[in-house]
Each structure stands twice: as structure tokens, then as C-alpha cells.
Design a protein around this motif. Structure first.
Motif, short mmCIF file in Angstrom:
data_model
loop_
_atom_site.label_atom_id
_atom_site.label_comp_id
_atom_site.label_asym_id
_atom_site.label_seq_id
_atom_site.Cartn_x
_atom_site.Cartn_y
_atom_site.Cartn_z
N GLY A 41 0.59 -1.13 0.10
CA GLY A 41 -0.07 -0.06 0.23
C GLY A 41 0.83 1.30 0.08
N GLY A 44 1.77 2.08 -3.38
CA GLY A 44 0.91 2.59 -4.27
C GLY A 44 0.69 3.94 -3.81
N VAL A 65 -4.36 4.50 -9.37
CA VAL A 65 -3.47 3.53 -8.32
C VAL A 65 -3.97 2.06 -8.22
CG1 VAL A 65 -2.59 3.05 -6.19
CG2 VAL A 65 -2.05 5.22 -7.24
N ALA A 69 -1.72 -1.12 -8.36
CA ALA A 69 -1.70 -1.64 -7.00
C ALA A 69 -1.99 -3.12 -7.41
CB ALA A 69 -2.28 -1.21 -5.85
N SER A 199 -4.77 -3.72 -3.93
CA SER A 199 -5.66 -2.55 -4.18
C SER A 199 -6.28 -1.98 -2.73
CB SER A 199 -6.68 -2.73 -4.92
OG SER A 199 -6.35 -3.58 -5.98
N ALA A 202 -3.34 -0.17 -0.90
CA ALA A 202 -3.10 1.13 -1.57
C ALA A 202 -4.04 2.26 -1.16
CB ALA A 202 -3.01 1.01 -3.13
#
Lengths: 292, 388, 255
Positions: A41, A44, A65, A69, A199, A202
């Protein structure tokens, strides 16, 4: 005042919950406790900063992003975890610790070590409520995080409940071999879990950055607390992990308020040890019904 | 003729035998330990750059008495157990002449006695611990003011100058915070006062909303925050969001450009302490000094704005270089100690008002106060000491 | 016409030969029994067909296609279903969800359809549900659909697993000791169902079974294995009287 503390505790805890969900999702599907989760993260967040520097809005940067990610999650799983499949849990843990350090090193090398700011997605003065003779301050950004948490929870619940992918995820999490015999491509499913997880990490990093600021070590606290929340829930289900995060947030707030702030880490840890001693399956792991 | 050669070899061997570690005909080798990676890399990287920039500049101007200064940087990630290993390696394998500018309170404290017993000068610690200067140790020369001193000066400023009646102290629950707390309390007791609220906190935590309620309930005239950049900013944001609009004072590690660029409008009006001169209209000579510093820094790191950590490293390098100059053509560790002890309100480019003595090791006993106005650091007091 | 052909299959585990040069042809539409003493390598043959174990050499050909090197999930998608000796249900899922997992390879909609819950997704879901209830009806587990698999009695678990295996309308069903652990009445009922599977659903069945009465009753062809090798093959009558089989496997007891 108790109500105030619960509300503030939830605001703290919602971040832990989101981290815990990402950790548990990967653990359930692939059996890996991913210590590199927070730092994925963090990467990210730095990438979002790059988009921001190109003149994009904070929201657009964050949305852009997500696919980046997700690809990062895919790559980490595909090229480190999958080839190592079958080594012991503790070895796997060491591997993720190594990846965590690699990410940190990369971040220091590329982006430098100094703190950077990512703006809040929703600006404006926080809402101040007078509840039960006390004040409660709710930041707009925190309310956004709570909203995202709610939406993401519903999304995950629907995904797991009634879709082909969700059903396959649950199947893989319980018995990968049998799932394969049902025609489930378990490698794909594990990749999807890693992509969702990365994801999520991030998004959490970006949303938390007005508080933590972006730096290579920004996610350490969340990684630890999210892990703790997941342990509280016995690393069992997403819902329980989310509850664990909220509970941890409330617990910390209460201890900080009632017993003094210096006790906070001690009491929280003592509580977790106690939970593990009394109920090794986690606080809410009463009947292991639904695992994901 | 053969006798002459033997004589020469014996002399040479004796010279080697008695030569000081780290002193070579063409160079002086010194060491430092810094967090180049890990969560505190931001500090270590900055400080290292500051030191390197200054030494590069000295070396490009011919070095000190014809010797170039060579700096070995050990990365200890601010982990004291690593610090011990790295420093032993610097002293015993790399044979450094001195340790200059080690970073981190715990690391510095962990190697302080070892260096002192080995007779290796330890000049400048990136730490505000008062244990470094008190009791004095022959080979340990702190430069930065300690938090005990700073705490007392903050109390003196708040009560003596601003006439505040009630003060809350928010402090990190570690050595830095605890020392600051005791400093403030020490001085407050002189005015027969005690803090309205003492609130320890965990600097890693990311939300202080519920703790802020305690501050609001105590409703102090002024809040002192003993924290580093990010947690201090979290505190200031939270307090101001809750509507707290009185005096906020925080400590010198926060007198950094990043503090303002990250804190933006929230840090307006916040007061920080300082010990390094900053340019302002009232002190035109500091402007020149700062320009010179930036010029030297940018020779090594073009187009980079130096952080306050770079300033710290720069000062460490300045103090050591000055002492090495004073130690003469054939420096030894003993001569270096004597040279340092002769510092009397010494001023360099960025290093100002530094004094040591035979039994005095607190290099810096004065600080001043700075207010953040329109995003700039504005000094609001001259350098203040504990006396007067 | 043969649906499955195994050619000179070798599988070994750490030097022990589990399957040692097996050749076997399974005719479409038949019920083919695979019998032999414990450790003869029968389950390993199933695992080899499914692609769960690594084959040392040999080929597996399904509907004329070489599936030797394919991955497990690909083989399953081609229409080979498997039922384990001990039910391998997803314990923390309901009976309905368990059965639905069996339909995984038959869905025709993509990931995006699921996210937007589009028409295609809803049509596919209806298709899956109607087949699940159709099968549950045959297996008489309709009233258990909401129960978690872990809470089911053993016999019902076996039925659920069978139902899951039937979901993708397989053309070949591998049954590993379906009658093990079942009562006499359950076994009789199972027999009926297996015959329906072969006759009505047009599914070829390979069955490992120790219950000789069952085997002799319903099998079209029997293959007998011992020490990883095929020692006999033929109709029940022929096997019943084969001296090799009697000696090696049945210990001289006449069936």
C-alpha cells in the motif's frame, strides 16, 4: 462520554478493519500471512503521488493507483509466492518479511526517505458534534473511509455470497485440491485475492496519508494493528476481521481514556494474549461456520 | 648506508606503532553511524548529506593541514543493537580516529561508554539526551542542546515571557518525551507551578482525537508538544480542529522546512525552539551564513533544499573540523580533546555559540524561540540561557 | 467407442510403483468397475486421470484428446467429475453452495457481468440454480439445501458430493468407493441412482468399489488390479471365474 469514545474508537478502528480484511482475504485463499501487505500500500501511495504530480486530482490519482496496485499484488504472488508454494508457513512468513523490506528499500531508493503529503480527498472543516455532554470530532476524510469501508464490505459480501468468483474463492479457501477438481483455476483465484488485497492496501495508505504522511515506514503501525485485529478474529472470516479492527480501535480508545495512555499498548496486547489463551480460535470464532 | 636504511625502517615502524588510529599522511579517517534505511532514514539520510557536503568542501579546499577527511558511514537503522556492532567495527577494524555525528538517542547512549573507555573522541550526537553531557565524559562532546535544557527554557519562555498560567504537556512516551517533561516541570517548580495536564502518547499512533478531548477538558493556556514532525502535526491538526486556538510550543527537531510544508495552514502561529541560527530581517549576518551553507551544500547536492537534519550534520562536521585544525599539524586524540576544550562561544558557519571546558561537556546552553508566520520561521526571542 | 483410454501408465511415489504400466479402455455409456486389493493403485489411477499426481510416463486420452499434461482444473472442465471415498465437501458452505461450486466450469458469463450483475449473469445463475434443484430432487437432498455441509450425516454428505459432481453434466464420472460407510438400505438406493446416472443422464461411470455384490450386480466391465498392474479384465461372469483373480485378489473364495 462512553458513546463518544465508541464513536472515536470506530473511527480509529475502521482503518484497522480495512487492513485486517486485506490480510485475512489473502490468508484464507492462499494460506499466507502477508507481512508485505502494508508496504504494498505504501508503494501505491507513492505512485498516487506521482499521478498527483502530473496534475491529476487526488481522487483520480487514487482510482488510477488501483489497477497499478492490483498488478503489483499479481506480480508479487505470481513470481514469489506461487513458485514457493508448498514450503512451510513459517518460511513463507519470512519470505513476506523479506518482500516487506525490499519494498521499503525500493521506496527509500526511488522516492527518498522524507515525508510527503497527499491531500485529503474531501476537504473542509471536520464536523463537531456535541454528544452526551462531550465533543466528538469527525473528519470528513474519516467519514469517507467509513463509507468506503461500508461499500467495500457490501461488495465483498455480495461477491462471496453469490458470484462464481466468490464461490470459487470460498471453495479454494477451504480445500484447494477439491476446488480444482470442480474446474476452479485456483491459481487465478489466488491471484484475484492478491489483487484485491493489494488494491485495498493502496487505498488505505492513500486515505490514511493525511494523518500518517507518505514515507517508507508509513504503514508499519497499520500493519501491526491490522494483524492484531485479524488475530483477534482468529484469522477466520472477513466479517470477523472487520469486527476485530473496530473492537481494537474502541478498546484502545477506552484504555487511553480511562487508564491512561501509557497503558494503551500494554493493555491491548495483554487483552490479545488473554483472548488467545482463553479462546485460541479468536474472539468471535465460536462456531466455524462461514470461513470467508 | 645499510645502517641508514635500518634506522629509517625502525623510525617508520615506531611511527606506525605510535601513530594515532585513523591519522595517515594524507588523510584522517573518521566514522559515523546513521539510519540510512528503515523508518528513520529521513533523518539519517539528511544528516549524512550535511556532513558529506561540508567535508567535501573542506577537502576540495585542501583539507586540514594537508589531510583530507574521509568519512565512513555505517547504517544502523537507528537500532541500538546494530549501533554497537557497527561502532565496534568502525573503531576496531576501520581504525577510525573519531566518531562524528552519530544519530539516535539509544544508539548514542549504547556506545557512549565504550567510546569513552577506548579513548575515541565522540563529537556531536544526533540526540537530545542529557545523559550524554551529564556527568561529563572526557571523550564525549555533545553539541545539540538536550531536552532537559530545552524543557526548562520552554517553561521559562512560557511563564517568564508570555506569563501563561496553565500549561499542558503532551509527550511521546519515550526518553525524549520523558526528559522534556522533567525539564519543563523542573523549571515550573521554580515558579511554584505544575503542569495542568501531563499526557503521554504513542508517536506511532495515527489518531489523537480521543486524547485531544482531555486537553480540551483541561483547557490550558499553552500546550507543549514533545514530539517529532508527523505526530506533532497530527496533534496540532486535531487540537485546532477541535477549536483549540491558544499557544502551542514544540521542540527543535520540528524547526524543519518539512514541518511547515506538511502542516500548511495548521502550523501558523505555532512556536518552535531553535538552536541553529535562521536567517531573518533582524539577523542579516545569519542570512549570509545560511547562503554560504546552502552554497556549500548544493556543491555536493545540486538544487536540493537542505533539511534541518542536513544542518545538524553540517554542524557536526564543522565542530569536528575546527577542533582538528586546532589540534595542530600532528593531531592525536588527546590533542583533539584539548582543542575542543578550548572552544569558547565559538562560531562557525552554522554552528554558533559553542563552548566546552575541562569539565564541561554541554556544548550548547542557549536556545531561542521561533514563530511560524505565513509559512516562514520568524525568531521572536534572542538566544536565551537558563541564567538571567 | 471408448471415452477414456489409458496407455502404459506409470506412477511412483519415492521409488514405490503405485501404477505400473496400466492399459485400460473405458467404453462410452458403460459402468466400468475398477477393483483390487488395498494398495493395488486404484485411487492413484483416478488421481492420475484427474491430474492430481505426477505421471512418470504413459498417456491418458479422453474423447480422443491427450489430457496427460493438462492441469487439474482444465481436466475437470472437459467433463470429468470425481467423487471421493471420504466426502471432500466444503464444510463451511451450505449444501446449495457446495453443489453450485460444481457448476463453476459451466458458467458462460465473465467477471464484468458479475460485477454489474447483468442479464447474462442472472440468466446463468438461474440456469445453475435450476440444475442444482433438479439434481437435489433426484438425490433427495432438496430439504437440506440450506444446511452447512459439516452438519450433515455421513450418508447425506456422500449424496451431496455426488450431486456436486453431477452439476457440470460430466461425460465421465469417477466414483471412489461410493458405498463405503453406507448402510444396506442406503447402498441399495445408491445402486438405483448409479444406474439412473448411466442410463438417463448418459454419463459413463468408472467406479472403485469393494462391495463385490454391488460390483457384480451393476458393472458392465470390470478391471482388476494388483500391485499397480492389470491382472484381469472382462464382464462380471468372466471375472467371477478367472483363476488369476481368485488367487491374487479374492484369496480363493468363490463369489
Amino acid at each position: 462520554m462512553i458513546l463518544n469514545q465508541i464513536i472515536l474508537g470506530c473511527v480509529v478502528g475502521v482503518y484497522y478493519s480495512l487492513v485486517a480484511i486485506g490480510l485475512v482475504l489473502v490468508y484464507k485463499v492462499s494460506g499466507i500471512v502477508n507481512f508485505a501487505y502494508g508496504n504494498m500500500g505504501m508503494m501505491g501511495a507513492y505512485i498516487a503521488l506521482l499521478f498527483l504530480g502530473k496534475g491529476m486530482s487526488p481522487l483520480a490519482s487514487m482510482l488510477l493507483v488501483i489497477p497499478v496496485a492490483a498488478s503489483m499484488g499479481y506480480v508479487v504472488n505470481r513470481f514469489t509466492m506461487r513458485p514457493l508454494k508448498g514450503i512451510s508457513h513459517s518460511s513463507m512468513l519470512i519470505v513476506t518479511l523479506g518482500i516487506m523490506m525490499v519494498f521499503e528499500g525500493i521506496a527509500v531508493q526511488i522516492f527518498g526517505a522524507d515525508y510527503k503529503a497527499f491531500p485529503e480527498l474531501v476537504k473542509g472543516r471536520p464536523f463537531v458534534f456535541h454528544i452526551a455532554g462531550g465533543l466528538v470530532l469527525l473528519r470528513r476524510q474519516d467519514l469517507l473511509v467509513i463509507t468506503i469501508f461500508a461499500i467495500f464490505s457490501v461488495f465483498m459480501a455480495l461477491l462471496l455470497k453469490s458470484t462464481k468468483i466468490g464461490l470459487a474463492m470460498r471453495a479454494v479457501s477451504q480445500d484447494e485440491q477439491t476446488a480444482k477438481l470442480m474446474g476452479v483455476n485456483s491459481n487465478l483465484i489466488i491471484s484475484i485475492a492478491w489483487m484485491i488485497s493489494a488494491s485495498l492496501s493502496a487505498v488505505v495508505a492513500i486515505l490514511a496519508s493525511p494523518k500518517t504522511y507518505i514515507s517508507p515506514g508509513m504503514m508499519i503501525h497499520y500493519q501491526i494493528e491490522g494483524f492484531t485485529a485479524a488475530v483477534l478474529g482468529g484469522f477466520e472470516s472477513l466479517i470477523v476481521a472487520a469486527l476485530g479492527g473496530m473492537l481494537l480501535g474502541i478498546l484502545e480508545t477506552f484504555v487511553g481514556d480511562q487508564l491512561g495512555n501509557a497503558f494503551k499498548p500494554t493493555i491491548s496486547l495483554a487483552f490479545i494474549v488473554a483472548v488467545l489463551l482463553i479462546k485460541p480460535e479468536g474472539l468471535f470464532g465460536r462456531r466455524k461456520l462461514e470461513k470467508l | 648506508m645499510r645502517k641508514f636504511w635500518i634506522f629509517l625502517i625502525v623510525i617508520f615502524a615506531m611511527a606506525l606503532l605510535f601513530a594515532e588510529d585513523g591519522i595517515y599522511p594524507d588523510k584522517v579517517v573518521i566514522g559515523t553511524f546513521q539510519a540510512l534505511s528503515g523508518p528513520y532514514a529521513v533523518i539519517g539520510q539528511g544528516m549524512t548529506k550535511g556532513m558529506k557536503a561540508y567535508f567535501n568542501w573542506v577537502n576540495s579546499n585542501g583539507g586540514v593541514h594537508g589531510r583530507k577527511i574521509e568519512l565512513i558511514v555505517a547504517d544502523d537503522q537507528l537500532n541500538p543493537s546494530k549501533t554497537v556492532v557497527e561502532v565496534k567495527r568502525l573503531v576496531e577494524e576501520d581504525k577510525v580516529f573519531a566518531i562524528v555525528g552519530g544519530l539516535g538517542t539509544y544508539g548514542c547512549l549504547a556506545v557512549m561508554d565504550y567510546l569513552n573507555s577506548k579513548g575515541v573522541p565522540f563529537v556531536y550526537q544526533g540526540s537530545g539526551s542529557s545523559k550524554l553531557s551529564n556527568p561529563p565524559k572526557k571523550y564525549v562532546f555533545p553539541v545539540q542542546p538536550d531536552y532537559l535544557l530545552e524543557g526548562q527554557l520552554i517553561a521559562k519562555f512560557l511563564v517568564g515571557k508570555l506569563e501563561k498560567k496553565s500549561i499542558a504537556i503532551l509527550y511521546m512516551n519515550n526518553d525524549v518525551g520523558n526528559e522534556g517533561l522533567s525539564g519543563v516541570k523542573k523549571r515550573l517548580s521554580k515558579y511554584s507551578m505544575s503542569p495542568k495536564l501531563e499526557l503521554p502518547y504513542n508517536p506511532l499512533e495515527t489518531d489523537y482525537s480521543s486524547l485531544a478531548l482531555k486537553v480540551l477538558n483541561a483547557n490550558p493556556d499553552a500546550v507543549v508538544i514533545y514530539g517529532f514532525i508527523t505526530d506533532t502535526l497530527r496533534w496540532i491538526k486535531t487540537l485546532k480542529d477541535y477549536g483549540y486556538d491558544r499557544t502551542i510550543v514544540t521542540i527543535y527537531p520540528n524547526a524543519d522546512p518539512a514541518f511547515v510544508s506538511l502542516g500548511k495552514e495548521y502550523v501558523e502561529g505555532v512556536i518552535v525552539t531553535g538552536w541553529v541560527p535562521i536567517p531573518s530581517e533582524d539577523n542579516p549576518e545569519y542570512t549570509k551564513d545560511y547562503q554560504k551553507f546552502t552554497e556549500i551544500y548544493q556543491k555536493s547536492y545540486p538544487n536540493e533544499i537542505p533539511s534541518s537534519y542536513a544542518v545538524a550534520g553540517f554542524i557536526a562536521a564543522e565542530v569536528f573540523t575546527e577542533a582538528l585544525k586546532k589540534a595542530g599539524e600532528n593531531p592525536t586524540r588527546e590533542k583533539l580533546v584539548k582543542a575542543l576544550e578550548s572552544f569558547n562561544h565559538w562560531n562557525g558557519i552554522m554552528a554558533k555559540d559553542i563552548s566546552y571546558g575541562p569539565n564541561k561537556r554541554r556544548g550548547k546552553s542557549t536556545m531561542y524561540f521561533i514563530k511560524i508566520e505565513s509559512g516562514l520561521f520568524k525568531p521572536i526571542t534572542p538566544l536565551m540561557g537558563l541564567e538571567d | 467407442m471408448e471415452i477414456l483410454k489409458i496407455e502404459d501408465l506409470h506412477v511412483s511415489f519415492g521409488g514405490v510403483k503405485a501404477v505400473d504400466g496400466l492399459n485400460m479402455n473405458v467404453e462410452k455409456g458403460t459402468l466400468h468397475a475398477l477393483i483390487g486389493p488395498n494398495g493395488a493403485g486404484k485411487t492413484t489411477v483416478f488421481n492420475a486421470i484427474n491430474g492430481i499426481v505426477k505421471k512418470d510416463s504413459g498417456r491418458v486420452i479422453f474423447k480422443g484428446m491427450d489430457i496427460t499434461m493438462l492441469k487439474t482444473h482444465r481436466i475437470a472442465s472437459l467433463g470429468i467429475s470425481r467423487v471421493f471415498q471420504n466426502p471432500a465437501l466444503f464444510k463451511y458452505m451450505t449444501v446449495l453452495d457446495n453443489i453450485l461450486v460444481g457448476f463453476h466450469s459451466k458458467y458462460e458469463h465473465g467477471f464484468v457481468d458479475e460485477i454489474i450483475a447483468g442479464k447474462k449473469y442472472q440468466r446463468e445463475l438461474r440456469r445453475a440454480l435450476s440444475r442444482a434443484y433438479y439434481i437435489a430432487d433426484i438425490l433427495e437432498i432438496k430439504n437440506r439445501m440450506g444446511v452447512y455441509a459439516a452438519n450433515l450425516p455421513y450418508g447425506v454428505q456422500k449424496m451431496v458430493e455426488l450431486g456436486r459432481a453431477l452439476m457440470p453434466e460430466p461425460s465421465l464420472l469417477l466414483l471412489d468407493e461410493p458405498a463405503a460407510g453406507l448402510s444396506d438400505s442406503e447402498t441399495r438406493w445408491l445402486l438405483e441412482i448409479i444406474e439412473r446416472i448411466r442410463n438417463e443422464m448418459d454419463i459413463t461411470v468408472i467406479m472403485i468399489e469393494h462391495d463385490m455384490k454391488l460390483v457384480m450386480n451393476i458393472s458392465d466391465v470390470i478391471t482388476v488390479m494388483d500391485f499397480g498392474k492389470k491382472i484381469a479384465e472382462g464382464k462380471p461372469n468372466e471375472i467371477r471365474n478367472n483363476p488369476e483373480v481368485l488367487k491374487a485378489y479374492l484369496g480363493g473364495v468363490k463369489l
